[in-house]
Design a protein around this motif. Structure first.
Motif, PDB file in Angstrom:
ATOM      1  N   LYS A  78       0.774  -1.169  -0.129  1.00  0.00           N
ATOM      2  CA  LYS A  78       0.155   0.053   0.131  1.00  0.00           C
ATOM      3  C   LYS A  78       0.815   1.282  -0.138  1.00  0.00           C
ATOM      4  CE  LYS A  78      -3.813  -2.100   2.547  1.00  0.00           C
ATOM      5  NZ  LYS A  78      -3.072  -3.577   2.595  1.00  0.00           N
ATOM      6  N   GLU A  79       0.712   2.034  -0.930  1.00  0.00           N
ATOM      7  CA  GLU A  79       1.360   3.343  -1.069  1.00  0.00           C
ATOM      8  C   GLU A  79       1.027   4.379  -0.070  1.00  0.00           C
ATOM      9  OE1 GLU A  79       4.006   5.227  -1.454  1.00  0.00           O
ATOM     10  OE2 GLU A  79       4.186   4.729  -3.581  1.00  0.00           O
ATOM     11  N   ASP A  80       2.058   5.033   0.672  1.00  0.00           N
ATOM     12  CA  ASP A  80       1.875   5.935   1.547  1.00  0.00           C
ATOM     13  C   ASP A  80       1.141   7.190   0.916  1.00  0.00           C
ATOM     14  OD1 ASP A  80       1.922   8.060   3.345  1.00  0.00           O
ATOM     15  OD2 ASP A  80       3.804   7.914   4.076  1.00  0.00           O
ATOM     16  N   PRO A  81       0.066   7.661   1.065  1.00  0.00           N
ATOM     17  CA  PRO A  81      -0.865   8.894   0.460  1.00  0.00           C
ATOM     18  C   PRO A  81      -0.021  10.126   0.487  1.00  0.00           C
ATOM     19  CG  PRO A  81      -1.977   8.495   2.779  1.00  0.00           C
ATOM     20  CD  PRO A  81      -0.832   7.153   2.398  1.00  0.00           C
ATOM     21  N   GLN A  82       0.862  10.521   1.601  1.00  0.00           N
ATOM     22  CA  GLN A  82       1.655  11.412   1.681  1.00  0.00           C
ATOM     23  C   GLN A  82       2.770  11.478   0.377  1.00  0.00           C
ATOM     24  OE1 GLN A  82       1.018  13.900   3.462  1.00  0.00           O
ATOM     25  NE2 GLN A  82      -0.625  12.621   4.316  1.00  0.00           N
ATOM     26  N   VAL A  83       3.115  10.406  -0.079  1.00  0.00           N
ATOM     27  CA  VAL A  83       4.062  10.283  -1.165  1.00  0.00           C
ATOM     28  C   VAL A  83       3.337  10.872  -2.252  1.00  0.00           C
ATOM     29  CG1 VAL A  83       5.427   8.694  -2.728  1.00  0.00           C
ATOM     30  CG2 VAL A  83       5.520   8.255   0.043  1.00  0.00           C
ATOM     31  N   TYR A  84       2.094  10.421  -2.592  1.00  0.00           N
ATOM     32  CA  TYR A  84       1.382  10.815  -3.825  1.00  0.00           C
ATOM     33  C   TYR A  84       1.020  12.535  -3.650  1.00  0.00           C
ATOM     34  CZ  TYR A  84       0.170   6.424  -5.690  1.00  0.00           C
ATOM     35  OH  TYR A  84       0.281   5.037  -6.123  1.00  0.00           O
ATOM     36  N   LEU A  85       0.810  13.075  -2.643  1.00  0.00           N
ATOM     37  CA  LEU A  85       0.723  14.493  -2.300  1.00  0.00           C
ATOM     38  C   LEU A  85       2.119  15.135  -2.554  1.00  0.00           C
ATOM     39  CD1 LEU A  85      -1.421  14.422   0.885  1.00  0.00           C
ATOM     40  CD2 LEU A  85      -2.342  14.966  -1.409  1.00  0.00           C
ATOM     41  N   LYS A  86       3.118  14.686  -2.201  1.00  0.00           N
ATOM     42  CA  LYS A  86       4.145  15.251  -2.393  1.00  0.00           C
ATOM     43  C   LYS A  86       4.869  15.163  -4.041  1.00  0.00           C
ATOM     44  CE  LYS A  86       9.292  15.083  -0.956  1.00  0.00           C
ATOM     45  NZ  LYS A  86      10.491  14.671   0.112  1.00  0.00           N
ATOM     46  N   LYS A  87       4.530  14.018  -4.514  1.00  0.00           N
ATOM     47  CA  LYS A  87       4.759  13.971  -5.885  1.00  0.00           C
ATOM     48  C   LYS A  87       3.715  14.837  -6.749  1.00  0.00           C
ATOM     49  CE  LYS A  87       6.732   9.190  -5.952  1.00  0.00           C
ATOM     50  NZ  LYS A  87       6.499   7.832  -6.453  1.00  0.00           N
ATOM     51  N   ASP A  88       2.833  15.113  -6.357  1.00  0.00           N
ATOM     52  CA  ASP A  88       1.705  15.816  -7.495  1.00  0.00           C
ATOM     53  C   ASP A  88       1.982  17.353  -6.756  1.00  0.00           C
ATOM     54  OD1 ASP A  88       0.921  13.348  -8.524  1.00  0.00           O
ATOM     55  OD2 ASP A  88      -0.968  13.328  -7.451  1.00  0.00           O
ATOM     56  N   ALA A  89       2.508  17.712  -5.899  1.00  0.00           N
ATOM     57  CA  ALA A  89       2.634  19.155  -5.399  1.00  0.00           C
ATOM     58  C   ALA A  89       2.903  19.983  -6.582  1.00  0.00           C
ATOM     59  CB  ALA A  89       3.276  19.126  -4.070  1.00  0.00           C
ATOM     60  N   HIS A  90       3.566  19.617  -7.469  1.00  0.00           N
ATOM     61  CA  HIS A  90       4.027  20.528  -8.571  1.00  0.00           C
ATOM     62  C   HIS A  90       3.110  20.931  -9.568  1.00  0.00           C
ATOM     63  CE1 HIS A  90       8.137  20.497  -6.970  1.00  0.00           C
ATOM     64  NE2 HIS A  90       8.191  19.258  -6.983  1.00  0.00           N
ATOM     65  N   LEU A  91       2.096  20.008  -9.521  1.00  0.00           N
ATOM     66  CA  LEU A  91       0.908  20.438 -10.600  1.00  0.00           C
ATOM     67  C   LEU A  91       0.289  21.619 -10.191  1.00  0.00           C
ATOM     68  CD1 LEU A  91      -0.302  16.719 -10.959  1.00  0.00           C
ATOM     69  CD2 LEU A  91       0.914  18.163 -12.794  1.00  0.00           C
ATOM     70  N   HIS A  92      -0.226  22.527 -10.924  1.00  0.00           N
ATOM     71  CA  HIS A  92      -0.665  23.881 -10.818  1.00  0.00           C
ATOM     72  C   HIS A  92      -2.232  23.653 -10.150  1.00  0.00           C
ATOM     73  CE1 HIS A  92       2.739  26.072 -11.973  1.00  0.00           C
ATOM     74  NE2 HIS A  92       2.424  25.853 -13.181  1.00  0.00           N
ATOM     75  N   GLN A  93      -2.603  23.860  -9.070  1.00  0.00           N
ATOM     76  CA  GLN A  93      -3.913  23.772  -8.547  1.00  0.00           C
ATOM     77  C   GLN A  93      -4.759  25.171  -9.066  1.00  0.00           C
ATOM     78  OE1 GLN A  93      -3.198  23.200  -4.193  1.00  0.00           O
ATOM     79  NE2 GLN A  93      -3.756  21.004  -4.584  1.00  0.00           N
ATOM     80  N   VAL A  94      -5.364  24.978 -10.153  1.00  0.00           N
ATOM     81  CA  VAL A  94      -6.041  26.132 -10.823  1.00  0.00           C
ATOM     82  C   VAL A  94      -7.528  25.773 -11.148  1.00  0.00           C
ATOM     83  CG1 VAL A  94      -3.854  27.001 -11.706  1.00  0.00           C
ATOM     84  CG2 VAL A  94      -5.193  25.499 -13.141  1.00  0.00           C
ATOM     85  N   LEU A  95      -7.893  24.623 -10.944  1.00  0.00           N
ATOM     86  CA  LEU A  95      -9.333  24.545 -11.572  1.00  0.00           C
ATOM     87  C   LEU A  95     -10.191  24.577 -10.539  1.00  0.00           C
ATOM     88  CD1 LEU A  95      -8.605  21.061 -13.439  1.00  0.00           C
ATOM     89  CD2 LEU A  95      -8.792  23.720 -14.351  1.00  0.00           C
ATOM     90  N   THR A  96     -11.449  25.225 -10.850  1.00  0.00           N
ATOM     91  CA  THR A  96     -12.503  25.646  -9.940  1.00  0.00           C
ATOM     92  C   THR A  96     -13.732  24.734  -9.835  1.00  0.00           C
ATOM     93  OG1 THR A  96     -13.485  27.451 -11.397  1.00  0.00           O
ATOM     94  CG2 THR A  96     -11.683  28.050  -9.929  1.00  0.00           C
ATOM     95  N   VAL A  97     -14.720  24.962  -9.410  1.00  0.00           N
ATOM     96  CA  VAL A  97     -15.958  24.137  -9.496  1.00  0.00           C
ATOM     97  C   VAL A  97     -16.619  24.387 -10.840  1.00  0.00           C
ATOM     98  CG1 VAL A  97     -18.410  23.728  -8.740  1.00  0.00           C
ATOM     99  CG2 VAL A  97     -16.686  24.055  -6.975  1.00  0.00           C
ATOM    100  N   LYS A  98     -16.492  25.656 -11.285  1.00  0.00           N
ATOM    101  CA  LYS A  98     -17.215  25.787 -12.803  1.00  0.00           C
ATOM    102  C   LYS A  98     -16.381  25.102 -13.657  1.00  0.00           C
ATOM    103  CE  LYS A  98     -15.583  29.601 -14.621  1.00  0.00           C
ATOM    104  NZ  LYS A  98     -15.541  31.100 -14.723  1.00  0.00           N
ATOM    105  N   ASP A  99     -14.992  25.105 -13.299  1.00  0.00           N
ATOM    106  CA  ASP A  99     -14.121  24.254 -14.599  1.00  0.00           C
ATOM    107  C   ASP A  99     -14.527  22.891 -14.660  1.00  0.00           C
ATOM    108  OD1 ASP A  99     -12.926  26.671 -15.163  1.00  0.00           O
ATOM    109  OD2 ASP A  99     -11.396  26.437 -13.479  1.00  0.00           O
ATOM    110  N   PHE A 100     -14.699  22.248 -13.409  1.00  0.00           N
ATOM    111  CA  PHE A 100     -14.938  20.581 -13.368  1.00  0.00           C
ATOM    112  C   PHE A 100     -16.515  20.580 -13.804  1.00  0.00           C
ATOM    113  CE2 PHE A 100     -11.322  20.793 -10.234  1.00  0.00           C
ATOM    114  CZ  PHE A 100     -10.704  19.607 -11.029  1.00  0.00           C
TER     115      PHE A 100
END
Length: 475
Positions: free
Chosen positions: A11-33
């Motif tokens: 089982k992968e550590d969820p914190q590892v995924y959060l750290k690896k994906d941290a460089h992705l830009h968090q720009v999408l809003t409810v309207k976008d989704f």
């Protein structure tokens, strides 16, 4: 054997995924989704499936088929909303199941979704190409058969329009998620307006007698096929369910969401609700305008119904916007598919370069790989064969997600964040969602299950020959 199982169930550590994906830009809003979800769910199928399913399976009760399929999809969407709220990782079901059950199970779920995205991108692009060529023909413009069809199909060598369309969407996605979201939002508004125009115009041409009998009598034809009754409604559910699976494209991009704990549930459930209303409305209007038998072997029932009702200009406008609106489905599928491939590369389950972000912090290599593979599929393989994999593979991933809620609840508030949205009526509803998804899968035809089995055998070979070779467990 013990070593293999240890790796399979790691089982992968969820914190590892959060750290690896941290460089992705968090720009999408409810309207976008909402736009992404509606654009992907309400794609080509809303202009074709209501007529096809009415003629082949359910008659006027096609609306019931859409409703039942929507209920099952909504149950799965509840599970997706909780998963994406508590685990906002790229890769959706693949990443979630890797955390909850282990990398081998995550691989199976992800491999199922990979079939959906590879084939769906090529399939939608092919449909867009066919509709675009159909619009050009009345103007005297004909694309040569060699450049209009897949290799070996009706004298075709390559579907050049499909290639151009896939490449164009890939270019848009390479510019960044926020820029694509603006294009997606505009195209979705246009497409929804076209659907509303059809509904409003069609309401004036409804003949009440076309709704009776609402559920036609069950009959078995000489070739072994059947029609009508609740059997027809059930067959319609399995045929229609493909229309609703687009909400996975929202979850796949959760690492790029602003405030994912709130954004993801609203985007997933909101887009599905909008889609359900539009699908049921279109199906009721369509079978009300003309008797359902009129739509047998009709590839464009919405346009045909408008022309037969005396609205040829509106038919052209609606179909024209529908073709443009198909870009929205391609954008959603390619965006989600590239994030899934990125996730495989991120974890070295597939070549590591797929998980590398470019200078704009986007999964450029994964997008290129998806584009090339989709173009090859669209150029070489006939889609009557490949499209069977889309529903089967995705339904298997859905079963993993729904049953995974039980294991997720035990870890929420511990090593996994406590989500702001939780699936209601726990522990009953996750089981109901699992059984509903299983029932839809069981209703698929024999070939869909056979092709899915072959695809999973290939996937297991790839996993054991490649994915398990990487160094991951420190034992």
């Amino acid at each position: 054997m013990n070593k293999i199982w240890k790796r399979f169930s790691y089982k992968e550590d969820p914190q590892v995924y959060l750290k690896k994906d941290a460089h992705l830009h968090q720009v999408l809003t409810v309207k976008d989704f909402l736009a992404l979800g509606v654009g992907t769910i309400v794609s080509t199928s809303i202009f074709t499936l209501p007529g096809v399913v009415a003629a082949n399976h359910a008659g006027p009760a096609v609306a019931l088929s859409f409703l039942i399929a929507a209920i099952v999809a909504a149950l799965v969407a509840f599970a997706y909303a909780e998963m994406s709220s508590s685990m906002p990782f790229a890769g959706s079901a693949y990443s979630w199941i890797s955390v909850i059950y282990g990398e081998g199970f995550g691989w199976i779920a992800g491999w199922a979704l990979l079939a959906e995205y590879f084939i769906a991108v090529a399939f939608v692009a092919s449909g867009l190409s066919a509709n675009f060529r159909g619009m050009l023909e009345p103007l005297g413009v004909h694309v040569p058969a060699q450049l209009a069809n897949a290799f070996g199909v009706s004298g075709g060598i390559i579907d050049i329009i499909s290639v151009i369309v896939i490449a164009l969407v890939a270019y848009l996605l390479s510019r960044g998620a926020s820029g694509v979201a603006k294009v997606e939002n505009l195209l979705v508004i246009l497409k929804v307006c076209a659907i509303l125009v059809f509904i409003l115009v069609g309401l004036k041409a409804i003949h009440i007698e076309n709704y009776f009998p609402f559920i036609p009598e069950y009959t078995v034809h000489s070739d072994g096929t059947s029609f009508g009754g609740w059997h027809g409604v059930y067959a319609g559910v399995s045929a229609i369910f493909l229309s609703y699976i687009g909400f996975d494209s929202i979850a796949a991009n959760s690492a790029e969401a602003k405030d994912p704990a709130k954004t993801m549930p609203r985007g997933i459930l909101g887009s599905l609700l909008i889609a359900v209303i539009l699908f049921i409305a279109v199906s009721l209007v369509l079978v009300g305008m003309f008797k359902y038998t009129s739509y047998a072997n009709n590839a464009e029932p919405v346009g045909w119904a408008l022309r037969q009702a005396g609205h040829p200009i509106i038919a052209v406008v609606v179909q024209g916007i529908a073709v443009i609106g198909m870009f929205t489905a391609l954008i959603g599928m390619m965006m989600a598919g590239s994030r899934l491939l990125y996730s495989f590369g991120r974890d070295q389950m597939l070549p590591k370069w797929l998980g590398v972000l470019n200078k704009n912090n986007l999964p450029g290599n994964a997008l290129i790989a998806l584009t090339v593979i989709s173009i090859i599929l669209g150029s070489v393989f006939p889609f009557e064969f490949l499209s069977q994999l889309i529903s089967a593979g995705t339904l298997i991933a859905f079963m993993f997600v729904t049953i995974g809620i039980y294991s997720l609840r035990k870890r929420e508030g511990h090593d996994i964040a406590e989500p702001e949205f939780k699936m209601p009526l726990y522990p009953v509803l996750p089981l109901v969602a699992f059984l509903g998804t299983l029932a839809v899968f069981w209703g698929l035809d024999y070939h869909a299950k056979l092709y899915a089995g072959i695809w999973f055998l290939i996937g297991l070979v790839v996993y054991f020959m490649y994915g398990m070779r990487k160094e991951k467990i420190k034992s």
